[in-house]
Design an enzyme around this catalytic site. Sequence first.
Site, short mmCIF file in Angstrom:
data_model
loop_
_atom_site.label_atom_id
_atom_site.label_comp_id
_atom_site.label_asym_id
_atom_site.label_seq_id
_atom_site.Cartn_x
_atom_site.Cartn_y
_atom_site.Cartn_z
NE ARG A 137 -2.72 0.76 3.47
CZ ARG A 137 -2.22 1.36 4.41
NH1 ARG A 137 -1.52 2.60 4.46
NH2 ARG A 137 -1.92 0.66 5.67
CE1 TYR A 191 -13.11 11.76 -17.40
CE2 TYR A 191 -13.10 12.11 -15.00
CZ TYR A 191 -13.22 11.17 -16.50
OH TYR A 191 -13.85 10.05 -16.21
CG ASP A 238 -6.39 16.01 -16.45
OD1 ASP A 238 -5.56 15.50 -17.16
OD2 ASP A 238 -7.20 15.60 -15.98
CE LYS A 273 -9.75 7.81 -19.57
NZ LYS A 273 -9.97 9.57 -19.13
C1 LIG Z 1 -10.50 9.74 -17.78
C2 LIG Z 1 -9.88 11.29 -17.31
C3 LIG Z 1 -9.71 11.37 -16.19
C4 LIG Z 1 -10.07 10.50 -14.91
O1 LIG Z 1 -9.18 9.19 -15.09
P1 LIG Z 1 -9.65 7.62 -14.66
O2 LIG Z 1 -8.66 6.80 -15.07
O3 LIG Z 1 -10.84 7.36 -15.42
O4 LIG Z 1 -10.26 7.80 -13.20
C5 LIG Z 1 -9.15 12.75 -15.53
N1 LIG Z 1 -8.90 13.50 -16.34
C6 LIG Z 1 -9.18 13.39 -17.79
C7 LIG Z 1 -8.65 14.57 -18.54
C8 LIG Z 1 -9.58 12.30 -18.28
O5 LIG Z 1 -9.74 11.83 -19.78
#
Ligand SMILES: *Cc1c(COP(=O)(O)O)cnc(C)c1O
Length: 392
Positions: free
Chosen positions: A50, A103, A175, A200
């Site tokens: 963890r 997001y 992000d 992604k």
């Molecule tokens: C998908 C996404 C997230 C969240 O990510 P998860 O892996 O689905 O929790 C955050 N920011 C952006 C820009 C995203 O496309």
Amino acid sequence: MSTNNKYSTLCIRGGLEADPTHGAILPPIYQTTTFRKKVVGEDQDFSYSRVENPTVAALEARLGALENSLPALCFSSGMSAITTLFLALLEKGDHVVCSDVIYGGTYRFLTEVLGNLGVSSEFVDTSDPALTEAALRTPTKILLLESPANPTLKLTDIQANCALAKQFGALSVVDNTFLTPVLQQPLDLGADITIYSTTKFIDGHNATVGGSISTRDEELREKLNYLRKCLGTIQTAQNAFLTLQGLKTLPLRLQQQTKNALIVARQLQNNPHIQTVIHPDLEDFPQKELAEKQQAAGGGLVTIILHGGLKEAARTLGHLKLCTPAENLGTVETLVTHNASMTHASVPPERRNQLGIVDGLIRISVGLEDPQEILADLQQALTIAFKEACHA
Ligand SMILES: *Cc1c(COP(=O)(O)O)cnc(C)c1O
């Protein structure tokens, strides 16, 4: 596309030597919770998974090499990276400024969870730094930027916004999920922290849900690491292993996905059912100059706005045969999203329209199939959808 070849090497070799135990070329999956306590005086790198795990640490070293940062911190999802970040750095009474088109999960967390804990968030159009500046006066603890924005692909000038954050004593966070370090380097543009949903493009194969955070600041990293331990939001060894495999082809995939996206975008511009096609590499992209300054290429996403609304958009998704209607993006499969009814369904309709997330907007995450086949599938789905909508 002018991606730097150094990323091809870094994604395959960066940050790691061969496994010291047996020379394994892939970092082994350390499927163990616990590590034997060493005797007093010996260095102890790992004790409990963890807190840290060697396979996760391998992915962290590689991601760190990609941004010339400290080793990244990896999380069980993009959202657990984001929630850990905010909980580590904010307290009751603090103020956050955030890009208005972000997001959906981040918006939900800021408004519904942090809002109840006494942290206020303000959503501004950061594509105009004057609006960011006005909001930062509050005073603000964190400025969170997303560029390109999801799903409108509106860009924010990262350098200008991060300079403002610094001036007002706020930490800047980007992000960078849509472009990844291969196409955009926010830390070089002045950001303190970058965050990723590795789910992604970084994994890219629809195999794992994961997240990561990078910074060059030791103290910040320590705070984030401490909270990850408290919350238990670390990634698993299995997912770190798979993400390391996916990451190796990231530069190649982005190069080809950008090419495919541009082929699809150019052709869709001639489709009579489409009002607007958005991709940063198209000649008529409204923020062309900023795109060329801050990102190495436009990336794999194309957004289209139909001459029509919910009915036409929903029917288009329903008639796809090759591409998959889905909420994810950045993978080798072409995924098509109707944001108003899927990713942004919890945003009130008036607010969605204000942000440009209209009912006729469709986001296409162009994959690695033959671009002519992707295009033909989209064209046939649009034709049937509009014929049906017209008779319905
Ligand atoms: C998908 C996404 C997230 C969240 O990510 P998860 O892996 O689905 O929790 C955050 N920011 C952006 C820009 C995203 O496309």
